[in-house]
Design an enzyme around this catalytic site. Structure first.
Site, PDB file in Angstrom:
ATOM      1  N   ARG A   1      -0.044  -5.511  15.989  1.00 51.05           N
ATOM      2  CA  ARG A   1       0.412  -4.160  15.643  1.00 51.05           C
ATOM      3  C   ARG A   1      -0.776  -3.191  15.728  1.00 51.05           C
ATOM      4  O   ARG A   1      -1.835  -3.441  15.171  1.00 51.05           O
ATOM      5  CB  ARG A   1       1.036  -4.155  14.246  1.00 51.05           C
ATOM      6  CG  ARG A   1       2.370  -4.908  14.215  1.00 51.05           C
ATOM      7  CD  ARG A   1       2.907  -5.010  12.821  1.00 51.05           C
ATOM      8  NE  ARG A   1       2.045  -5.795  11.938  1.00 51.05           N
ATOM      9  CZ  ARG A   1       2.281  -5.971  10.648  1.00 51.05           C
ATOM     10  NH1 ARG A   1       3.318  -5.400  10.067  1.00 51.05           N
ATOM     11  NH2 ARG A   1       1.458  -6.696   9.911  1.00 51.05           N
TER      12      ARG A   1
ATOM     13  N   CYS B   1      -2.912  -1.732   8.995  1.00 52.30           N
ATOM     14  CA  CYS B   1      -3.389  -1.102   7.756  1.00 52.30           C
ATOM     15  C   CYS B   1      -4.187   0.164   8.028  1.00 52.30           C
ATOM     16  O   CYS B   1      -3.779   1.257   7.626  1.00 52.30           O
ATOM     17  CB  CYS B   1      -4.216  -2.095   6.964  1.00 52.30           C
ATOM     18  SG  CYS B   1      -3.257  -3.555   6.556  1.00 52.30           S
TER      19      CYS B   1
ATOM     20  N   THR C   1       0.855  -1.200   0.000  1.00 51.49           N
ATOM     21  CA  THR C   1       0.000   0.000   0.000  1.00 51.49           C
ATOM     22  C   THR C   1       0.884   1.242   0.000  1.00 51.49           C
ATOM     23  O   THR C   1       1.704   1.424   0.901  1.00 51.49           O
ATOM     24  CB  THR C   1      -0.914  -0.022   1.233  1.00 51.49           C
ATOM     25  OG1 THR C   1      -1.695  -1.209   1.160  1.00 51.49           O
ATOM     26  CG2 THR C   1      -1.831   1.194   1.260  1.00 51.49           C
TER      27      THR C   1
ATOM     28  N   LYS D   1      -2.379   3.289   9.853  1.00 53.06           N
ATOM     29  CA  LYS D   1      -1.289   3.913   9.086  1.00 53.06           C
ATOM     30  C   LYS D   1      -1.781   4.432   7.730  1.00 53.06           C
ATOM     31  O   LYS D   1      -1.352   5.483   7.272  1.00 53.06           O
ATOM     32  CB  LYS D   1      -0.108   2.959   8.929  1.00 53.06           C
ATOM     33  CG  LYS D   1      -0.168   2.009   7.772  1.00 53.06           C
ATOM     34  CD  LYS D   1       1.137   1.256   7.562  1.00 53.06           C
ATOM     35  CE  LYS D   1       0.954   0.070   6.635  1.00 53.06           C
ATOM     36  NZ  LYS D   1       0.641   0.377   5.263  1.00 53.06           N
TER      37      LYS D   1
ATOM     38  N   LYS E   1      -7.673  -8.282  15.699  1.00 61.29           N
ATOM     39  CA  LYS E   1      -8.973  -8.854  15.328  1.00 61.29           C
ATOM     40  C   LYS E   1      -8.823 -10.364  15.371  1.00 61.29           C
ATOM     41  O   LYS E   1      -7.686 -10.865  15.466  1.00 61.29           O
ATOM     42  CB  LYS E   1      -9.409  -8.354  13.959  1.00 61.29           C
ATOM     43  CG  LYS E   1      -8.533  -8.834  12.823  1.00 61.29           C
ATOM     44  CD  LYS E   1      -9.150  -8.443  11.501  1.00 61.29           C
ATOM     45  CE  LYS E   1      -8.435  -9.134  10.358  1.00 61.29           C
ATOM     46  NZ  LYS E   1      -9.040  -8.865   9.082  1.00 61.29           N
TER      47      LYS E   1
ATOM     48  N   GLY F   1      -7.749  -1.327  14.644  1.00 57.61           N
ATOM     49  CA  GLY F   1      -6.305  -1.415  14.826  1.00 57.61           C
ATOM     50  C   GLY F   1      -5.701  -2.142  13.644  1.00 57.61           C
ATOM     51  O   GLY F   1      -6.275  -2.144  12.556  1.00 57.61           O
TER      52      GLY F   1
ATOM     53  N   LEU G   1     -20.112  -1.853  10.531  1.00 61.22           N
ATOM     54  CA  LEU G   1     -20.932  -1.028  11.428  1.00 61.22           C
ATOM     55  C   LEU G   1     -20.960  -1.665  12.815  1.00 61.22           C
ATOM     56  O   LEU G   1     -21.942  -1.527  13.534  1.00 61.22           O
ATOM     57  CB  LEU G   1     -22.345  -0.872  10.869  1.00 61.22           C
ATOM     58  CG  LEU G   1     -22.504   0.063   9.658  1.00 61.22           C
ATOM     59  CD1 LEU G   1     -23.971   0.170   9.257  1.00 61.22           C
ATOM     60  CD2 LEU G   1     -21.950   1.463   9.947  1.00 61.22           C
TER      61      LEU G   1
ATOM     62  N   GLY H   1     -17.118  -0.680  18.863  1.00 63.26           N
ATOM     63  CA  GLY H   1     -16.244  -1.388  19.790  1.00 63.26           C
ATOM     64  C   GLY H   1     -15.105  -0.530  20.281  1.00 63.26           C
ATOM     65  O   GLY H   1     -15.224   0.690  20.370  1.00 63.26           O
TER      66      GLY H   1
ATOM     67  N   PHE I   1      -6.355  -6.151  -1.471  1.00 56.97           N
ATOM     68  CA  PHE I   1      -7.486  -5.875  -0.572  1.00 56.97           C
ATOM     69  C   PHE I   1      -7.643  -7.027   0.416  1.00 56.97           C
ATOM     70  O   PHE I   1      -8.751  -7.357   0.853  1.00 56.97           O
ATOM     71  CB  PHE I   1      -8.764  -5.665  -1.389  1.00 56.97           C
ATOM     72  CG  PHE I   1      -8.654  -4.517  -2.361  1.00 56.97           C
ATOM     73  CD1 PHE I   1      -8.673  -3.205  -1.916  1.00 56.97           C
ATOM     74  CD2 PHE I   1      -8.480  -4.755  -3.710  1.00 56.97           C
ATOM     75  CE1 PHE I   1      -8.531  -2.133  -2.801  1.00 56.97           C
ATOM     76  CE2 PHE I   1      -8.339  -3.695  -4.605  1.00 56.97           C
ATOM     77  CZ  PHE I   1      -8.367  -2.385  -4.147  1.00 56.97           C
TER      78      PHE I   1
HETATM   79  C1  UGA Z   1      -7.944  -4.029   5.997  1.00 60.33           C
HETATM   80  C2  UGA Z   1      -8.951  -4.011   4.832  1.00 60.33           C
HETATM   81  O1  UGA Z   1     -10.198  -4.545   5.259  1.00 60.33           O
HETATM   82  C3  UGA Z   1      -8.428  -4.830   3.656  1.00 60.33           C
HETATM   83  O2  UGA Z   1      -9.319  -4.730   2.549  1.00 60.33           O
HETATM   84  C4  UGA Z   1      -7.064  -4.276   3.254  1.00 60.33           C
HETATM   85  O3  UGA Z   1      -6.491  -5.028   2.193  1.00 60.33           O
HETATM   86  C5  UGA Z   1      -6.118  -4.343   4.445  1.00 60.33           C
HETATM   87  O4  UGA Z   1      -6.680  -3.566   5.520  1.00 60.33           O
HETATM   88  C6  UGA Z   1      -4.799  -3.774   4.018  1.00 60.33           C
HETATM   89  O5  UGA Z   1      -4.711  -2.571   3.771  1.00 60.33           O
HETATM   90  O6  UGA Z   1      -3.853  -4.543   3.782  1.00 60.33           O
HETATM   91  P1  UGA Z   1      -7.342  -5.741   7.952  1.00 60.33           P
HETATM   92  O7  UGA Z   1      -6.459  -4.669   8.476  1.00 60.33           O
HETATM   93  O8  UGA Z   1      -6.818  -7.125   7.863  1.00 60.33           O
HETATM   94  O9  UGA Z   1      -7.833  -5.359   6.460  1.00 60.33           O
HETATM   95  O10 UGA Z   1      -8.603  -5.801   8.905  1.00 60.33           O
HETATM   96  P2  UGA Z   1     -10.162  -5.460   8.861  1.00 60.33           P
HETATM   97  O11 UGA Z   1     -10.924  -6.710   8.847  1.00 60.33           O
HETATM   98  O12 UGA Z   1     -10.474  -4.475   7.813  1.00 60.33           O
HETATM   99  O13 UGA Z   1     -10.341  -4.795  10.310  1.00 60.33           O
HETATM  100  C7  UGA Z   1      -9.612  -3.615  10.657  1.00 60.33           C
HETATM  101  C8  UGA Z   1      -9.950  -3.175  12.060  1.00 60.33           C
HETATM  102  O14 UGA Z   1     -11.258  -2.640  12.116  1.00 60.33           O
HETATM  103  C9  UGA Z   1      -9.918  -4.280  13.114  1.00 60.33           C
HETATM  104  O15 UGA Z   1      -9.291  -3.780  14.280  1.00 60.33           O
HETATM  105  C10 UGA Z   1     -11.379  -4.561  13.399  1.00 60.33           C
HETATM  106  O16 UGA Z   1     -11.613  -5.055  14.693  1.00 60.33           O
HETATM  107  C11 UGA Z   1     -11.986  -3.185  13.206  1.00 60.33           C
HETATM  108  N1  UGA Z   1     -13.410  -3.198  12.865  1.00 60.33           N
HETATM  109  C12 UGA Z   1     -13.830  -3.737  11.696  1.00 60.33           C
HETATM  110  C13 UGA Z   1     -14.329  -2.634  13.740  1.00 60.33           C
HETATM  111  O17 UGA Z   1     -13.978  -2.118  14.821  1.00 60.33           O
HETATM  112  N2  UGA Z   1     -15.659  -2.628  13.399  1.00 60.33           N
HETATM  113  C14 UGA Z   1     -16.099  -3.161  12.241  1.00 60.33           C
HETATM  114  O18 UGA Z   1     -17.331  -3.105  11.995  1.00 60.33           O
HETATM  115  C15 UGA Z   1     -15.174  -3.733  11.370  1.00 60.33           C
END
Ligand code: UGA
Length: 474
Positions: free
Chosen positions: A343, A276, A120, A279, A336, A273, A266, A269, A151
């Protein structure tokens, strides 16, 4: 096709393994000698569901090897750059690893290469790459540069790679575009042996979206920032729900039923974190700033997220009255579920705050313990959630691992000092947990307030709705 992948982090490893899985010959390199040697000896340096199995299978089939970056550069017809782009102190993405790879390619590669940026990166990195490949080219290198943002979500990266919604490529070269179509053809047509599903759920192939390089780069940052914005938005709605006596779960459900909004991301919490969102959001804000665009909307998104842990700790203080000397169980350390990545994990800031308040913290996570221990050795790490809850004055749920949905509450009731659960992810049904004899506090729901206060709120609220009032008094 002969494909090199530079960098064996979550993205690089998944990319290399999955490219081999769909039939290419992949060559993955890693600069960290210890990590490289682990990979060469069949030891996984990280936890990612399905990845180990795929790597084993494609290595057995002779379609994936792990070697040095120099060898990878010399080998592949196309080179995927998957190195880290961590944040600098000012929020900019640190592109020095990308620059290092460009320099090495310029010096070592001869003939034609397609250079693909998968890490990225900020918009216009492709243009910089082109410039620096030319500057360092000493061996007759001819090349095209393309952006191909990933993604992938940690925890489902293999599935995301093989069954994506979209594949985005950004290049101004028709040759690069044709090569990328060829590389991804098995995925676009969904024609490969799937290592996850014995019979894949019927899926349409992804949309293959070809754009210019700048637009492709922007798509990635804009997507992550938009998702982060959704999370901060619902977190603010959760705050409002607590203030007026409403239930954020129902509000989110009602919002999500509008297809223009959608129900994903949506869940309120303790905040987002991982390596991705935080940053990428910062980097996107900086790019906008440097380009003269006032994207202060995203500053608010960041600020709201940064306030989540303090609000959560406030709940702990409100419930325990005195935190000093209390034993607190923290369930979940990874940012998650289904990853061992800590991180920028909310758990880390939370535990730091609890330790600063004088609590004794006992933590459990199915996968992330060692990574958390390296950051916060003063926490007691436990081998299961019951051990963490032993003598606890509060159980804090921070990461929604599936395991926590299947607890023996009777056993927990006799293990704890005080029966109190503070749920940072709204995993549990309030009635279920209070039915087990625990006081239950969550985020943005009526139960999030001590019962007496919540009843007073609803009584006095001008926002009172008949249903809500009944639910509380029932
Ligand atoms: C995210 C994006 O979803 C990917 O599409 C992208 O490729 C990736 O970053 C990246 O840039 O490499 P990721 O960081 O693995 O993926 O995690 P997510 O599933 O998106 O969750 C990110 C954070 O948001 C977690 O801490 C999760 O607990 C939080 N979250 C997610 C919430 O607090 N509420 C939600 O409804 C959804």
């Amino acid at each position: 096709m002969k494909l090199s992948v530079i960098g064996a982090g979550y993205v690089g490893l998944t990319t290399a393994a999955c490219l081999a899985q769909i039939g290419h010959d992949a060559f993955c390199s890693e600069n960290d000698a210890e990590k490289l040697s682990k990979l060469q000896n069949g030891v996984m340096p990280l936890f990612e569901p399905h990845l180990e199995g795929v790597i084993k299978a494609v290595r057995r089939a002779g379609r994936l090897c792990f070697r040095s970056t120099e060898e990878a550069i010399a080998w592949g017809d196309a080179i995927f750059i998957c190195v880290g782009t961590p944040p600098l102190a000012n929020g900019d993405a640190d592109l020095s690893a990308i620059e290092g790879v460009a320099r090495a390619i310029g010096k070592r590669a001869a003939g034609y290469r397609l250079i693909i940026e998968k890490s990225t990166v900020p918009v216009q990195t492709g243009a910089q790459l082109r410039k620096h490949l030319s500057v360092h080219s000493t061996n007759g290198l001819r090349y095209d540069v393309a952006s191909n943002p990933e993604f992938l979500r940690e925890g489902t990266s293999v599935e995301d790679f093989l069954h994506p919604d979209r594949i985005v490529i950004g290049t101004d070269s028709p040759r690069a575009s044709d090569l990328l179509r060829e590389i991804y053809e098995p995925i676009v047509k969904q024609k490969f042996t799937c290592p996850i599903h014995s019979s894949c759920p019927k899926r349409q192939g992804p949309i293959f979206l070809a754009t210019d390089t700048n637009s492709a780069e922007l798509i990635k940052h804009a997507s992550n920032s938009f998702l982060a914005m959704k999370i901060s938005f619902i977190n603010m709605v959760a705050n409002l729900c607590e203030a007026v006596g409403a239930d954020v779960t129902k509000v989110a459900q009602g919002m999500g039923l509008d297809p223009r909004i959608g129900s994903s991301f949506l869940n309120p919490g303790v905040g987002f974190g991982g390596f991705c969102f935080p940053k990428d959001l910062q980097a996107f804000i900086r790019i906008a700033e440097k380009s003269g665009c006032d994207f202060s909307l995203l500053r608010e998104v960041e600020k709201i997220n940064q306030g989540r842990i303090e609000l959560f700790v406030e709940k702990v203080r409100r419930e325990l009255w005195i935190v000093r000397g209390k034993r607190i169980a923290v369930w979940g350390l990874a940012f998650k579920p289904n990853t061992d990545d800590v991180r920028f994990a909310p758990s880390i800031s939370l535990m730091k705050a609890l330790l600063a308040d004088g609590a004794a913290v006992r933590a459990y996570d199915p996968e992330a313990t060692e990574k958390a221990r390296a950051i916060l050795p003063e926490v007691t790490y436990c081998s299961d959630p019951y051990q963490a809850a032993e003598g606890a004055d509060a159980i804090l749920l921070v990461t929604e691992w599936d395991e926590f949905r299947h607890m023996d509450w009777k056993r927990l009731r006799s293990a704890v000092e005080q029966p109190l659960v503070i749920d940072g992810r709204n995993v549990f049904n309030p009635e279920d947990i209070s039915g087990k004899g625990f006081r239950y506090v969550s985020i943005g729901r009526l139960d999030a307030l001590p019962r007496q206060l919540s009843e007073e709120k609803v009584e006095s609220s001008s926002f009172r709705a008949g249903n809500n009032a009944q639910e509380v008094t029932a």
